[in-house]
Design a protein around this motif. Sequence first.
Motif, short mmCIF file in Angstrom:
data_model
loop_
_atom_site.label_atom_id
_atom_site.label_comp_id
_atom_site.label_asym_id
_atom_site.label_seq_id
_atom_site.Cartn_x
_atom_site.Cartn_y
_atom_site.Cartn_z
N LYS A 216 -9.16 -8.50 -12.25
CA LYS A 216 -10.22 -7.66 -11.71
C LYS A 216 -10.54 -8.07 -10.29
O LYS A 216 -10.68 -7.21 -9.40
N GLN A 217 -10.62 -9.35 -10.03
CA GLN A 217 -10.96 -9.83 -8.70
C GLN A 217 -9.90 -9.41 -7.69
O GLN A 217 -10.21 -8.98 -6.57
N GLY A 218 -8.62 -9.53 -8.07
CA GLY A 218 -7.53 -9.17 -7.17
C GLY A 218 -7.52 -7.68 -6.86
O GLY A 218 -7.31 -7.27 -5.72
N ILE A 219 -7.74 -6.84 -7.88
CA ILE A 219 -7.72 -5.39 -7.68
C ILE A 219 -8.91 -4.96 -6.82
O ILE A 219 -8.76 -4.13 -5.92
N VAL A 220 -10.09 -5.52 -7.09
CA VAL A 220 -11.27 -5.18 -6.28
C VAL A 220 -11.02 -5.56 -4.83
O VAL A 220 -11.32 -4.80 -3.90
N GLY A 221 -10.45 -6.74 -4.62
CA GLY A 221 -10.17 -7.17 -3.26
C GLY A 221 -9.16 -6.27 -2.58
O GLY A 221 -9.28 -5.97 -1.39
N TYR A 222 -8.17 -5.82 -3.31
CA TYR A 222 -7.13 -4.95 -2.75
C TYR A 222 -7.70 -3.58 -2.37
O TYR A 222 -7.50 -3.09 -1.26
N LEU A 223 -8.45 -2.98 -3.31
CA LEU A 223 -8.98 -1.63 -3.07
C LEU A 223 -10.06 -1.61 -1.99
O LEU A 223 -10.29 -0.58 -1.35
N SER A 224 -10.76 -2.75 -1.79
CA SER A 224 -11.80 -2.79 -0.76
C SER A 224 -11.29 -3.35 0.57
O SER A 224 -12.08 -3.62 1.47
N SER A 225 -9.97 -3.53 0.66
CA SER A 225 -9.39 -4.06 1.90
C SER A 225 -9.36 -2.98 2.96
O SER A 225 -9.66 -1.81 2.72
N GLU A 226 -8.92 -3.38 4.15
CA GLU A 226 -8.90 -2.45 5.28
C GLU A 226 -7.86 -1.34 5.10
O GLU A 226 -7.85 -0.35 5.85
N LEU A 227 -7.00 -1.48 4.10
CA LEU A 227 -6.03 -0.41 3.84
C LEU A 227 -6.72 0.87 3.37
O LEU A 227 -6.20 1.97 3.55
N PHE A 228 -7.92 0.74 2.76
CA PHE A 228 -8.59 1.89 2.16
C PHE A 228 -9.97 2.06 2.82
O PHE A 228 -10.98 1.59 2.28
N ASN A 229 -9.96 2.70 3.96
CA ASN A 229 -11.22 2.91 4.68
C ASN A 229 -12.19 3.73 3.83
O ASN A 229 -11.82 4.75 3.24
N GLY A 230 -13.45 3.27 3.78
CA GLY A 230 -14.47 4.01 3.04
C GLY A 230 -14.65 3.55 1.62
O GLY A 230 -15.56 4.00 0.92
N ILE A 231 -13.76 2.67 1.14
CA ILE A 231 -13.89 2.13 -0.22
C ILE A 231 -14.42 0.70 -0.10
O ILE A 231 -13.69 -0.22 0.28
N GLY A 232 -15.69 0.55 -0.41
CA GLY A 232 -16.29 -0.78 -0.33
C GLY A 232 -16.12 -1.54 -1.63
O GLY A 232 -15.55 -1.06 -2.62
N LYS A 233 -16.68 -2.77 -1.65
CA LYS A 233 -16.52 -3.63 -2.81
C LYS A 233 -17.19 -3.04 -4.04
O LYS A 233 -16.63 -3.07 -5.15
N LYS B 57 -13.59 10.93 -1.21
CA LYS B 57 -13.16 9.53 -1.25
C LYS B 57 -12.09 9.30 -2.31
O LYS B 57 -11.17 8.50 -2.13
N ALA B 58 -12.21 10.02 -3.42
CA ALA B 58 -11.19 9.93 -4.47
C ALA B 58 -9.82 10.39 -3.94
O ALA B 58 -8.79 9.75 -4.18
N LYS B 59 -9.85 11.48 -3.20
CA LYS B 59 -8.60 12.00 -2.63
C LYS B 59 -8.04 11.02 -1.59
O LYS B 59 -6.83 10.77 -1.55
N LEU B 60 -8.92 10.46 -0.75
CA LEU B 60 -8.48 9.50 0.24
C LEU B 60 -7.84 8.28 -0.42
O LEU B 60 -6.79 7.80 0.01
N LEU B 61 -8.47 7.81 -1.49
CA LEU B 61 -7.95 6.65 -2.21
C LEU B 61 -6.56 6.94 -2.77
O LEU B 61 -5.62 6.15 -2.62
N TYR B 62 -6.43 8.08 -3.43
CA TYR B 62 -5.13 8.43 -4.03
C TYR B 62 -4.06 8.58 -2.94
O TYR B 62 -2.94 8.07 -3.08
N ASP B 63 -4.40 9.29 -1.84
CA ASP B 63 -3.43 9.49 -0.76
C ASP B 63 -2.97 8.17 -0.18
O ASP B 63 -1.78 7.98 0.11
N LYS B 64 -3.92 7.23 0.00
CA LYS B 64 -3.56 5.93 0.56
C LYS B 64 -2.70 5.12 -0.41
O LYS B 64 -1.75 4.43 -0.01
N LEU B 65 -3.02 5.20 -1.71
CA LEU B 65 -2.19 4.52 -2.69
C LEU B 65 -0.77 5.07 -2.69
O LEU B 65 0.20 4.32 -2.79
N MET B 66 -0.67 6.39 -2.59
CA MET B 66 0.66 7.00 -2.55
C MET B 66 1.40 6.58 -1.29
O MET B 66 2.60 6.32 -1.31
N GLU B 67 0.66 6.50 -0.18
CA GLU B 67 1.28 6.11 1.08
C GLU B 67 1.81 4.68 1.00
O GLU B 67 2.90 4.37 1.48
N HIS B 68 1.05 3.79 0.38
CA HIS B 68 1.42 2.38 0.35
C HIS B 68 2.26 2.00 -0.86
O HIS B 68 2.99 1.02 -0.81
#
Length: 799
Positions: A96-113, A148-159
Amino acid sequence: MERQNSMNLFEDEEKFIKGRHLVTIFHNEQNLYSVIRIKVDETNEDSADKEAIITGYFPKMHEQETYIFYGAFQEHPKFGLQYNAKHFKKEIPHTKQGIVGYLSSELFNGIGKKTAERIVDELGENAITKILEQPSLLDKVPKLPPEKAKLLYDKLMEHQGLEQVMIGLNQYGFGPQISMKIYQVYKEQTLEIIRQNPYRLVEDIEGVGFGRADELGKALGITGNHPDRIKAGIKYTVEIECLQNGNVYVDAEELLPKVKKLLEYHQACEIEFTEISTELIKMEEESKLVIDQKRIYLPSLYFSEKGIVTNIQRILAQEEYKDQFPESEFLLALGKLEERINVQYAPSQKEAIQTALMSPMMILTGGPGTGKTTVIKGIVELYSELHGCSLNPKDYSKDNPFPILLAAPTGRAAKRMSESTGLPAMTIHRLLGMTGQEGMDVDDDRKVDGKFLIIDEMSMVDTWLAHQLLKALPDHIQVIFVGDEDQLPSVGPGVVLKDLLRSEVIPTVRLTDIYRQADGSSIIELAHEIKNGRMPQNLSKQYNDRSFIRCTTQQIPEVVEKVVLSAKRKGYLAKDIQILAPMYRGPAGIDRLNEMLQEILNPNENKNRKELTFGDVKYRIGDKVLQLVNQPEQHVFNGDIGEIISIFYAKENTEKQDMIIISFDGTEVTYTRQDFNQFTHAFCCSIHKSQGSEFPIVILPVVKSYYRMLRRNLLYTAITRSKQFLILCGEEEAFRLGVEREDDGQRKTTLYEKLRLLHDYSTQDPSQKSDQFILTEDTLLTIDPMIGMENVTPYDFMV
């Protein structure tokens, strides 16, 4: 899911290196070939250091992220130890800690902790995999706005999306290069589409055949008489018959048994004809095939034939060219031209020039030595004289373009055209602004801007390209088709030039008199004997310009070697000598002869020439090579012949890649190792590849081991490539068999029938036309395809 797991290649005992990406040394965006350096974190390899060089096919990798590579160490002769990765995967956080850190990283603008924590609370510790597989799950996350959901999915697909797809395709047995092709077509839906219907690969992806898709289909539970499997078998069989065998359509009574045999061969099952014919009709309803009078067409070819007819009618409808110049004015201008260039045109040549200038469209045809080139030169000169326009392209601008366009199917043919006229010429693909990689389903609005167009080597133009050309022409343009109908047909489907000539729709001038015999040439005489199906009585007689050397298949390499060495001693270069053969394999095949000829024409006795090995082939500076694919952005096309002028080893350049530079008549093209399959040696090449070219010396082996390929038009085409000297070697009996054997694979086309309908209507008494149906693009497409088919059932397609 069980089926997918059963195909998983990531076994525990597989060798791997896990590490953090440090730097990308090289990355090719087109085929994904990459060289990277990583910091090794974990491995079960024995010889791994703290850092490792990884080579393979990967998407662009992100610095400081962790990947796992599966493969093996290999010792590179120049760069030392490298890890050749067959496949890879990205390390995804599992806590959980690793995933939260990954999703709230600078790779995903707008997704905070806090948002990341809500996502993990809702979806669990495999949240990333769930989102990639089913993005709608993000709708369940509290306080997560849709944007934000769409942004998150698009960024995940990109990376990670491409990586996930590449991993999944690898599990299905696809290599990285074909995987990239698949991904470029289906994008993030790749795995879903393949799992639903793997047979779509046959239809959509070049390089995936029915057998490969059927293996995958069987693994996914699609077997026997499944509709998707039957449809794929039908499409594959139609494409083989058309795209490989040159037909425009397949007869239903021939198609059904072939599809049945294909389906039953790959899986032990019984397929009924009614099952095949039912799916066949469904495919027509889905516009995947066209059925017309029990003829089965690919839609692109069906509508290409119709497009050719309607565009020919459109251009022929122009009336203004018939009487634009009085005959007296034409004859006066022709006389001045003959005096200026010191040429006396024969009556048939004068007729050709006059017809060309006074018609919206004309065909000029004739064999070697009949003066086609002289006529083309006269047409261009007279057009300039009568229209008062300059033949210097520099006198024109973008707003006032050069009115005369010259084009041919290949770069070599275009170059010959330019040399004979002194005017710029180009390939048809370049004229149309095409890359040569377009699929046959392309449908755009390319336009050609010109007033007078001459197309040479028209026998090489297939049905699809002819349609693309004709539909791009403006209404007010004059078109001259030039070609020799007795040469080999186009590589692609159809026999367009032959069908145009047979139909008699377009004004045609046939040049039959032979003029190029003043120097006592016997090559042209031989070519015309063959064209007329006569075995030359003097084949073995020695002439100044040709000879025949008797030998067996096993003796061919030795004879060719002696002839080439003799020519070399007389001062001829590799570019002057062309060996032609119809087959690649065997002791007298192209591959064997190229290997031998390289050692004669470009040896490396003292090891002072740079060379690179690619597969079983060595390439050296000075080698003669043949381009195999179109590269219009480099002005190089399939069939062009060049010379290797430079070789750079990877340690000698900043890209750290082996490189070969080839000069094609002054146009230099650079190839890195992953592109070496785009060319091959050309000391010896196939007769098909030689079309559109001429060579000072042609050496032509003809032996009975070639029997499967020997045809009259093949021999005729080969012999007419020779400008000065022709050396035949082999067996007279084999030559006789080839001369007597016409092309028994008569191509199936309906262009002639459609053109005759146009001809019959155009020559009909005008008083009888009032109630007739006028053939146009619109009316062709509005005819009800079911007329006369009221009682048709699938059983009508059975044998």
